[in-house]
Write a protein that holds these residues in place. Sequence first.
Motif, PDB file in Angstrom:
ATOM      1  N   UNK A   1       1.265  -0.066   3.718  1.00 22.72           N
ATOM      2  CA  UNK A   1       2.308   0.586   2.371  1.00 22.72           C
ATOM      3  C   UNK A   1       3.515  -0.537   3.295  1.00 22.72           C
ATOM      4  N   UNK A   2       4.128  -0.761   4.734  1.00 20.91           N
ATOM      5  CA  UNK A   2       4.913  -1.066   5.091  1.00 20.91           C
ATOM      6  C   UNK A   2       5.382  -2.806   5.178  1.00 20.91           C
ATOM      7  N   UNK A   3       4.250  -2.908   4.999  1.00 23.14           N
ATOM      8  CA  UNK A   3       3.604  -4.487   6.091  1.00 23.14           C
ATOM      9  C   UNK A   3       3.277  -5.804   4.862  1.00 23.14           C
ATOM     10  N   UNK A   4       1.770  -4.625   4.234  1.00 23.19           N
ATOM     11  CA  UNK A   4       0.580  -5.680   3.445  1.00 23.19           C
ATOM     12  C   UNK A   4       1.087  -6.012   2.431  1.00 23.19           C
ATOM     13  N   UNK A   5       1.527  -4.514   1.652  1.00 19.85           N
ATOM     14  CA  UNK A   5       2.218  -4.707   0.735  1.00 19.85           C
ATOM     15  C   UNK A   5       4.002  -5.648   0.139  1.00 19.85           C
ATOM     16  N   UNK A   6       4.237  -5.450   1.309  1.00 23.04           N
ATOM     17  CA  UNK A   6       5.669  -6.251   1.045  1.00 23.04           C
ATOM     18  C   UNK A   6       5.272  -7.441   0.658  1.00 23.04           C
ATOM     19  N   UNK A   7       4.233  -8.343   2.074  1.00 21.67           N
ATOM     20  CA  UNK A   7       3.740  -9.648   1.749  1.00 21.67           C
ATOM     21  C   UNK A   7       2.874 -10.021   0.338  1.00 21.67           C
ATOM     22  N   UNK A   8       1.481  -9.108   0.074  1.00 19.94           N
ATOM     23  CA  UNK A   8       1.369  -9.860  -0.701  1.00 19.94           C
ATOM     24  C   UNK A   8       1.359  -7.690  -1.740  1.00 19.94           C
ATOM     25  N   UNK A   9       2.606  -8.411  -3.130  1.00 14.79           N
ATOM     26  CA  UNK A   9       2.648  -7.064  -4.041  1.00 14.79           C
ATOM     27  C   UNK A   9       1.513  -6.819  -5.139  1.00 14.79           C
ATOM     28  N   UNK A  10       0.985  -7.782  -4.926  1.00 14.46           N
ATOM     29  CA  UNK A  10       0.711  -8.090  -6.339  1.00 14.46           C
ATOM     30  C   UNK A  10      -1.165  -8.140  -5.882  1.00 14.46           C
ATOM     31  N   UNK A  11      -1.590  -7.109  -4.491  1.00 16.74           N
ATOM     32  CA  UNK A  11      -3.398  -6.774  -4.224  1.00 16.74           C
ATOM     33  C   UNK A  11      -3.793  -6.360  -5.551  1.00 16.74           C
ATOM     34  N   UNK A  12      -5.039  -6.466  -5.947  1.00 15.75           N
ATOM     35  CA  UNK A  12      -6.101  -5.776  -6.986  1.00 15.75           C
ATOM     36  C   UNK A  12      -6.331  -4.734  -6.167  1.00 15.75           C
ATOM     37  N   UNK A  13      -6.501  -3.288  -6.978  1.00 15.31           N
ATOM     38  CA  UNK A  13      -7.336  -1.800  -6.290  1.00 15.31           C
ATOM     39  C   UNK A  13      -8.224  -2.717  -5.414  1.00 15.31           C
ATOM     40  N   UNK A  14      -9.584  -2.850  -5.987  1.00 24.35           N
ATOM     41  CA  UNK A  14     -10.784  -3.059  -4.874  1.00 24.35           C
ATOM     42  C   UNK A  14      -9.998  -3.664  -4.204  1.00 24.35           C
ATOM     43  N   UNK A  15      -8.915  -5.291  -3.448  1.00 23.06           N
ATOM     44  CA  UNK A  15      -9.190  -5.594  -1.956  1.00 23.06           C
ATOM     45  C   UNK A  15      -8.102  -5.144  -1.229  1.00 23.06           C
ATOM     46  N   UNK A  16      -7.178  -3.852  -2.144  1.00 25.03           N
ATOM     47  CA  UNK A  16      -6.127  -3.120  -1.102  1.00 25.03           C
ATOM     48  C   UNK A  16      -6.843  -2.402  -0.976  1.00 25.03           C
ATOM     49  N   UNK A  17      -8.051  -1.048  -1.072  1.00 24.03           N
ATOM     50  CA  UNK A  17      -9.384  -0.208  -0.928  1.00 24.03           C
ATOM     51  C   UNK A  17      -9.713  -1.255   0.150  1.00 24.03           C
ATOM     52  N   UNK A  18     -10.346  -2.329   0.233  1.00 26.00           N
ATOM     53  CA  UNK A  18     -10.782  -3.299   1.783  1.00 26.00           C
ATOM     54  C   UNK A  18      -9.991  -3.689   2.551  1.00 26.00           C
ATOM     55  N   UNK A  19      -8.635  -4.019   2.426  1.00 25.90           N
ATOM     56  CA  UNK A  19      -7.821  -4.023   3.606  1.00 25.90           C
ATOM     57  C   UNK A  19      -7.885  -2.546   4.724  1.00 25.90           C
ATOM     58  N   UNK A  20      -7.215  -1.392   3.809  1.00 28.78           N
ATOM     59  CA  UNK A  20      -7.127  -0.242   4.070  1.00 28.78           C
ATOM     60  C   UNK A  20      -8.430   0.100   4.912  1.00 28.78           C
TER      61      UNK A  20
END
Length: 619
Positions: free
Chosen positions: A362-381
């Motif tokens: 929430x604090x770092x990844x989303x700040x750098x890549x705000x347009x991530x898809x839900x699927x990619x966000x899940x895998x990164x998490x």
Amino acid sequence: MEVKNFAVWDYVVFAALFIISSGIGVFYAIKERKKTTSREFLIGGRQMSFGPVALSLTASFMSAVTVLGTPADVYRFGASYVLFFITYALVIILTSELFLPVFYRSGITSTYEYLQLRFNKPVRYAATVIYVVQTILYTGVVVYAPALALNQVTGFDLWGSVIATGTVCTFYCTLGGLKAVVWTDAFQMVVMIVGFLTVLIQGSNHAGGLHSVLEQAENGSRLYIFDFDVDPLRRHTFWTISVGGTFTWLGIYGVNQSTIQRCISCKTEKHAKLALYFNLLGLWIILLCAVFSGLTMYSHFKDCDPWTSGIISAPDQLMPYFVMELFSTMPGLPGLFVACAFSGTLSTVAASINALATVTFEDFVKSCFPRLSDKLSTWISKGLCLLFGVICTSTAVAASLMGSVIQAALSIHGMCGGPMLGLFSLGILFPFVNWKGALAGLLTGILLSFWVAIGAFIYPAPASKTWPLPLSTDRCDLSNVTESVPPALSSRPAIAETWYAISYLHYSTVGCLGCIAAGVIISFLTGRQKGKDIPPLLIRPVCNLFCFWSKKYKTLCWCGVQHDSRTEQENLENGSTWKQGAESVLQNGLKQESLAHVPGYDLKDKNYDNMALEKITHF
């Protein structure tokens, strides 16, 4: 050392409790699989009741570290540890009345979100980094503690157990959100109490009754509790525990993400406060069980201490060794105790790993890549969960070098939690403090607390301040006795006798007060924050308690913040002023979803309600 292996029934009990704990996580992972929003995953939809949350709060910070560390501490240093009874009460009162209302009414999900609302993004990021470091170090200790128990009582390889624990916890954290963690914690809290009571009943019967246990503890100087020596270098006195312990545990309960996340998951502020106060009962019960377990253990080993005689290699192995001797003819009960320590750790470590992954994403990844898809966000998490699982498991190696697990855990919380407590105190209690003062204060507190803690690790405190009470080996096999001598104190700088010798419970005091002092001074030097620019809900006007007799002085202490009843009532009814203030502060990138977090206030019940909050945020 003679290893006393598990019987078949021990493995059955251990496996059954482990499967039940994991099953609760799997159940909620399946049940909540269609509710994939971050709100459902992180804070249970803000609809939790106080009961399970209270049990979860107690279990989270009373896992294997308490089961193994506290009885060993009482065995070696005496029952003064019971003074934490006072500390816990002070901490819960301050948390529920001072910090919780601000976090709950602000409608935030992360405690660090508050720092951006009150100050700015750099302060939030700095605090997040410190939280990550603190949680990794603490989780390493929690992973190491049950592995130590397994090594002692089953003969499992110590580091194999560490790796297995870390692997299971890493897997477990991917299963479910907060609901799974809370209900698993609730179950494990019950297991911990049952495990302690089993040891207490059998141990006191073996010693000839509770009266006999207390009499032998008195003869061994274990019941000298109220030592009012004001020397801050003394390890445990009334003042170091009641003052230093309060600062340490307030950093754990008052501003810790794991604690606050559970509290704001409650459906109303009343439920959140009830969760904290019922959790206090749980803390007291566990504390008394652990202290009496230590005294019972002393009555059993008073004539042959297994540590100084060389039977065991570390003080934290005392409790599992005692259990294996006590229940040597009762298969299944040793398995219950080890499950008590091991399963209690699973949820704590899993919650830590999940919180680390969430904060980082929430604090770092989303700040750098705000347009991530839900699927990619899940895998990164999931990748972050795996990464932090490996890191936390590796940190267990460092935990093995830190001595007593209970002292190591509280030292870590003191080193990092103290400055964090100071930072949030600056934001909530001092309206005139600006972001420069907050950041400078945080860095000052961190430098001071790490300076004293690292110095104490390199140069252990003098024996006169920390050496345990006398332990006897008169009835031991003399061939196995190894003489215990105080640590060598040669070639020590003068500072090692004073600054580095301060009680570990004061690490948090040093960090907190250093942070506050530096923050106030820097704010005055760089220009005070204008109170009119701060939303009233971000400040707790404690000055009202001291200036209740004069509205003039109350207004003066508000430093320009509009705490008058009319302004507060307008904020409660429509939240317009709050949203405008929040928007001006968060214009540098916080999600618009957060701007809709308007406190829900029930005028009839005079209570903050997350149901009202949900109705407002879901347009």
